[in-house]
Write a protein that holds these residues in place. Sequence first.
Motif, short mmCIF file in Angstrom:
data_model
loop_
_atom_site.label_atom_id
_atom_site.label_comp_id
_atom_site.label_asym_id
_atom_site.label_seq_id
_atom_site.Cartn_x
_atom_site.Cartn_y
_atom_site.Cartn_z
N LYS A 79 0.95 -1.14 0.01
CA LYS A 79 -0.01 -0.05 0.20
C LYS A 79 0.65 1.20 -0.04
O LYS A 79 2.12 1.10 0.49
CB LYS A 79 -1.00 0.03 1.28
CG LYS A 79 -1.99 -1.14 1.28
CD LYS A 79 -2.78 -0.91 2.36
CE LYS A 79 -4.02 -1.50 2.14
NZ LYS A 79 -5.03 -1.42 1.11
N THR A 80 0.02 2.39 -0.38
CA THR A 80 0.85 3.59 -0.11
C THR A 80 0.17 4.29 1.12
O THR A 80 -1.34 4.49 0.98
CB THR A 80 0.71 4.56 -1.36
OG1 THR A 80 1.17 3.97 -2.28
CG2 THR A 80 1.30 5.80 -1.34
N ILE A 81 0.98 4.53 2.13
CA ILE A 81 0.31 5.06 3.30
C ILE A 81 1.03 6.69 3.30
O ILE A 81 1.85 6.80 3.41
CB ILE A 81 0.77 4.28 4.51
CG1 ILE A 81 0.26 3.11 4.40
CG2 ILE A 81 0.33 4.78 5.77
CD1 ILE A 81 0.80 1.99 5.39
N ALA A 130 5.50 -1.34 2.66
CA ALA A 130 4.38 -0.23 2.28
C ALA A 130 5.40 0.90 1.57
O ALA A 130 6.49 1.05 1.73
CB ALA A 130 3.40 0.34 2.95
N ARG A 131 4.52 1.75 0.79
CA ARG A 131 5.21 3.07 0.23
C ARG A 131 4.53 4.11 0.92
O ARG A 131 3.55 4.03 1.36
CB ARG A 131 4.88 3.23 -1.19
CG ARG A 131 5.19 4.48 -1.66
CD ARG A 131 5.16 4.80 -3.26
NE ARG A 131 5.20 6.17 -3.60
CZ ARG A 131 4.51 7.06 -3.71
NH1 ARG A 131 3.29 6.93 -3.47
NH2 ARG A 131 5.06 8.36 -4.35
N LEU A 189 -4.31 4.91 2.45
CA LEU A 189 -5.09 5.14 3.48
C LEU A 189 -3.94 6.35 4.07
O LEU A 189 -2.66 6.61 3.94
CB LEU A 189 -4.37 3.98 4.40
CG LEU A 189 -4.72 3.54 5.76
CD1 LEU A 189 -4.74 2.06 6.04
CD2 LEU A 189 -3.87 4.12 6.67
N LEU A 190 -4.65 7.04 4.99
CA LEU A 190 -4.04 8.19 5.64
C LEU A 190 -3.96 8.02 7.13
O LEU A 190 -4.93 7.61 7.82
CB LEU A 190 -4.91 9.46 5.38
CG LEU A 190 -4.87 10.05 3.90
CD1 LEU A 190 -5.75 11.59 4.02
CD2 LEU A 190 -3.55 10.22 3.55
N VAL A 191 -2.75 8.45 7.81
CA VAL A 191 -2.82 8.63 9.11
C VAL A 191 -2.51 10.01 9.67
O VAL A 191 -1.72 10.71 9.33
CB VAL A 191 -1.35 7.67 9.37
CG1 VAL A 191 -1.29 7.69 11.14
CG2 VAL A 191 -1.30 6.35 8.93
N ILE A 192 -3.36 10.50 10.30
CA ILE A 192 -3.45 11.92 10.87
C ILE A 192 -2.50 11.67 12.21
O ILE A 192 -3.04 11.64 13.35
CB ILE A 192 -4.74 12.41 11.09
CG1 ILE A 192 -5.67 12.33 9.77
CG2 ILE A 192 -4.54 14.03 11.33
CD1 ILE A 192 -5.19 12.92 8.65
N GLY A 203 -7.35 -5.21 2.52
CA GLY A 203 -6.87 -6.00 1.37
C GLY A 203 -5.65 -4.97 0.42
O GLY A 203 -5.29 -4.23 1.05
N PRO A 204 -5.12 -5.87 -0.41
CA PRO A 204 -4.11 -5.13 -1.00
C PRO A 204 -4.23 -3.87 -1.71
O PRO A 204 -5.47 -3.67 -2.23
CB PRO A 204 -3.63 -6.36 -1.97
CG PRO A 204 -4.85 -7.04 -2.47
CD PRO A 204 -5.60 -6.92 -1.03
#
Length: 277
Positions: free
Chosen positions: A2-4, A27-28, A66-69, A235-236
Amino acid sequence: MKTIGVFDSGFGGLTVLRELLQLIPDARYVYLGDTARLPYGSKSRKTIARYAVSSARFLADQGADLLVIACNTATALALDDIRAAVPVPIVGVVEPGAHAALTAAIASSAGTGGSRVIVLATSATTQSGAYTRALNALGLRSVEKACPLLVPLVEEGWLHSDVHTSVTLEVLRIYLLEALEQAPAANILLLGCTHYPLLKPLIETTLKNLHHPMQIIDSAEATASAVAALAMDSGPGAIVMPDRVFYATDSIEKFQRLGSAFLRQPLPPVKLVDLGG
């Protein structure tokens, strides 16, 4: 893979990224530090939401699945705005920290009924009451303690030399004593700022000297665990080569220097991006 996307108003979110790299190494990652517009804590909720949404949209445009704040202020005051603006899964730092405290309370002999949580955080985060609401919703009683001197001490690097460390230890002692006056039976300490994991060894020393052991909850670790669970459940993502890209909206030289200390490894060249005012 994934790109996170990981977002913070500055450097502290790199402690979350550090934990993510251990749990999801393939992940990227795209990290954005909105250094031109910090500190968020001195701004209005409307302005914080505008800044956070523009930053989240930038990361989505870079391909984030997917975003992580990784910013407590943005999580506390703008998470709903970000979720309304960006159509990808989003994880903030408050809820994972609260759930980690619940897990610790259940595992302790006191249980949820007898456990009391002290939250160390910035002034803006404590004023929002976000941790109190999240912890109370889980049946935990809490006290939030604003610690405005800790972020500057971390960013100045006052963690290692004897002279500097003695100052930081004294500041921690005062903050913890003040918090314990409000919650003398507290048995869980939640680090409600992404800078504070760098202080964890000094916090442990301070609690030992105060003869008041507590289980320390690192919200960066808790957030990374929540992201790892979500990444597996969803999932991927797109197939990408694992890499890390870093953006800052100002002071890229300072970001490069401090970021390496927060991440505990050298950063690749940081890219400058202009997100406007």
